[in-house]
Design a protein around this motif. Structure first.
Motif: not given
Length: 576
Positions: A285, A289, A322-323, A325-327, A329-330
């Protein structure tokens, strides 16, 4: 399917240890299995103290490095910290920059752009530093194979102190000082420090040499250990020896965070103030990030986050990570799906994947996932549009030394480096197929069929009646858990499935087993496709861990949960 390796118990050793320490037989069996049968060794393990850390001056060339830094600080020389873009590298930069500033030094830093500069030190950065009046460069988490760059620095009248932990070439760079526990002539006892661990040692030695009172050095060092803990967990070095001590105390320190950037990062990751974090939470977690900045763009935002005193800016930077990291993962999921779809047969001992279109910032983490899937050494490569070269990362299995493999075919590479289980390469795109062939041949000559089988290394067999709150508390004292110190893995043999499995969120199961009047409910993540194995009344053997469960504790239930790792029909496993 995984092979289960169940140890032959040593009841005499376990009994003696349990009596000496006043612990349960279950915990004693785990300690004996992990070569901690001596009461003194077990006590040191269970109660790691900062007093057990080795003297930083025992590192080869540390006295010379400290003396040169002292001289630069007193003379107000311009100092440059040259780091890396991953968690270990950025935490090292932040730690040493802060230490030198506290000591009164004039210090700046450079973190390379993963996609534009790649890993390692570059001569043009040194040339820019010389034009800006820098006279001392300190590398962190990099530099051990940067002989040409160090030579260029000397031509420009810049001294270089290399601090690193990666394996060196046959010849060390001709730096002013090379501080690396893995240099052949270094007798320092702890060889598994990460880059931030080495930087921490330098900071410790420097602040002591500056004449600071011991209690002040200890207080500042304690704050640095938070960064060292994050870096050590993220860099997947063994959580034993000094690493265990530093991570244990660093995680404890995360209960009380003063740094506004770290506080913002913990908040965006969903942690309330004063939360006690474990190593798994840091690994899954917090570290991703931090890593996402360097993977998707530039790690400069990580340095800015940890060094800013402005809470509002810290919140914005933490949200940016945070944003990203979301990118990440995709993007990562798409590459993994492509690799999973390619056939792997029994004749393939090692894998090399390549695509011109893959985002090079996520290839290391993709390689880690592919190793988990196929249990073979893996390289995943992409193409650098700027120079046309193929670049990427490799990960390995326990039976295969990745850097040795690369050394055997070094003529293939423009650049390479790393260590036993992780490495990076750069080569001409036209030679990728040759790399694939030679890498596979090298692995095939050294690995056998058993090396490609995942194994479950069981710590001990456990009777369900032994699982109590007291025992779980003892087991959690073995933390922090991670590479080199995994959570204890138990086997319960010949248990009965007590009822139909309950499906959770379509992918997971909740399973209850019983034996001798005791029941145990287990969470089985991603086991839904195996539900038929758990028909009521079936006699099975189970492999499971016991983990902290804050959600359960918050609802007034037991603060732990049993997690199913594998199951077999009764009596169907191997014994070691």
């Amino acid at each position: 399917m995984a092979r289960w390796l169940i140890p032959t118990p040593d009841p005499q050793a376990a009994g003696a240890l349990a009596a000496a320490l006043g612990i349960s037989a279950a915990t004693a069996r785990v300690l004996v299995r992990r070569s901690l049968a001596s009461p003194d060794d077990a006590r040191r393990f269970l109660h790691p103290s900062l007093d057990q850390l080795h003297d930083p001056l025992a590192l080869r060339a540390m006295p010379e490095a400290v003396a040169r830094l002292e001289r630069a600080i007193h003379a107000r020389e311009k100092i440059l910290i040259y780091g890396d873009y991953d968690v270990d590298g950025t935490m090292s930069v932040i730690l040493l920059t802060t230490a030198i500033r506290l000591a009164g030094g004039d210090v700046g830093y450079h973190v390379p752009h993963r996609l534009k500069e790649g890993y390692g030190m570059r001569p043009e950065v040194v040339e820019t530093a010389a034009a800006q009046g820098v006279t001392l460069i300190v590398s962190v988490d990099t530099g051990i194979r940067a002989a040409e760059v160090v030579r260029r620095a000397a031509e420009l009248s810049i001294d270089v102190i290399v601090t690193d932990h990666h394996l060196p070439d046959a010849d060390l760079p001709a730096a002013f000082a090379v501080v690396n526990p893995n240099r052949p002539d270094c007798s320092y006892p702890e060889k598994n420090l990460c880059g931030a661990g080495v930087a921490f040692k330098l900071a410790q030695a420097l602040l002591t040499a500056m004449g600071w009172p011991e209690d002040r050095v200890r207080k500042i060092a304690g704050s640095f250990l938070k960064l060292v803990a994050i870096a050590t967990v993220a860099d997947v070095v063994p959580l034993s020896g000094e690493n265990r001590i530093m991570v244990k105390h660093g995680l404890d320190g995360l209960r009380d965070v003063r740094n506004v950037g770290l506080r913002a990062l913990l908040a965006v990751a969903g942690f309330a103030p004063n939360t006690a974090l474990n190593a798994r939470q840091v690994a899954f977690q917090i570290a991703p990030r931090i890593n996402a900045a360097g993977r998707m763009d530039t790690a400069q935002s990580v340095i800015d986050l940890f060094l800013t005193p402005d809470p509002e800016r810290a919140r914005a930077l933490a949200q940016q990570l945070h944003d990203q990291n979301a990118e990440r993962r995709q993007v990562q999921a798409g590459i993994i799906e492509t690799c999973e779809g390619l056939p792997v047969d029994g004749a393939t001992a090692a894998l090399v994947y390549y695509s011109e279109d893959w985002h090079r910032g996520v290839l290391g983490i993709v390689a880690s996932r592919i190793v988990e899937i196929f249990h073979r050494p893996v390289f995943v490569l992409g193409r650098n549009a700027d120079d046309g070269l193929a670049q990427g990362s490799g990960r390995s299995i326990s039976a295969f030394h990745l850097l040795d493999a690369l050394e055997s075919m070094r003529d293939l590479f423009v650049k390479f480096g790393g260590h036993e289980f992780a490495a990076g390469v750069t080569l001409e795109a036209t030679r990728v197929e040759e790399f694939r062939t030679r890498f596979n041949a090298y692995a095939a000559a050294r690995l056998g069929p058993e090396d490609f089988e995942p194994t479950l290394d069981i710590d001990a067999s456990l009777d369900l009646r032994e699982i109590t709150d007291t025992v779980t508390e003892e087991l959690f004292a073995l933390a922090p858990f991670g590479h080199g110190n995994p959570p204890p893995l138990f086997a319960a043999l010949d248990v009965e499935v007590a009822g139909p499995p309950v499906v959770m969120k379509e992918k997971h199961l909740r399973i209850t087993v019983r034996r001798d009047g005791r029941t145990l409910t287990l969470k089985a993540w991603n086991f839904a496709q195996r539900a038929a194995e758990f028909s009521p009344g079936a006699r099975i053997d189970i492999a499971f861990t016991i983990e902290e469960d804050a959600y359960s504790a918050s609802r007034g239930y037991a603060p732990w949960a049993a997690i199913l790792r594998d199951a077999r029909p009764k009596g169907a496993m191997q014994t070691s």
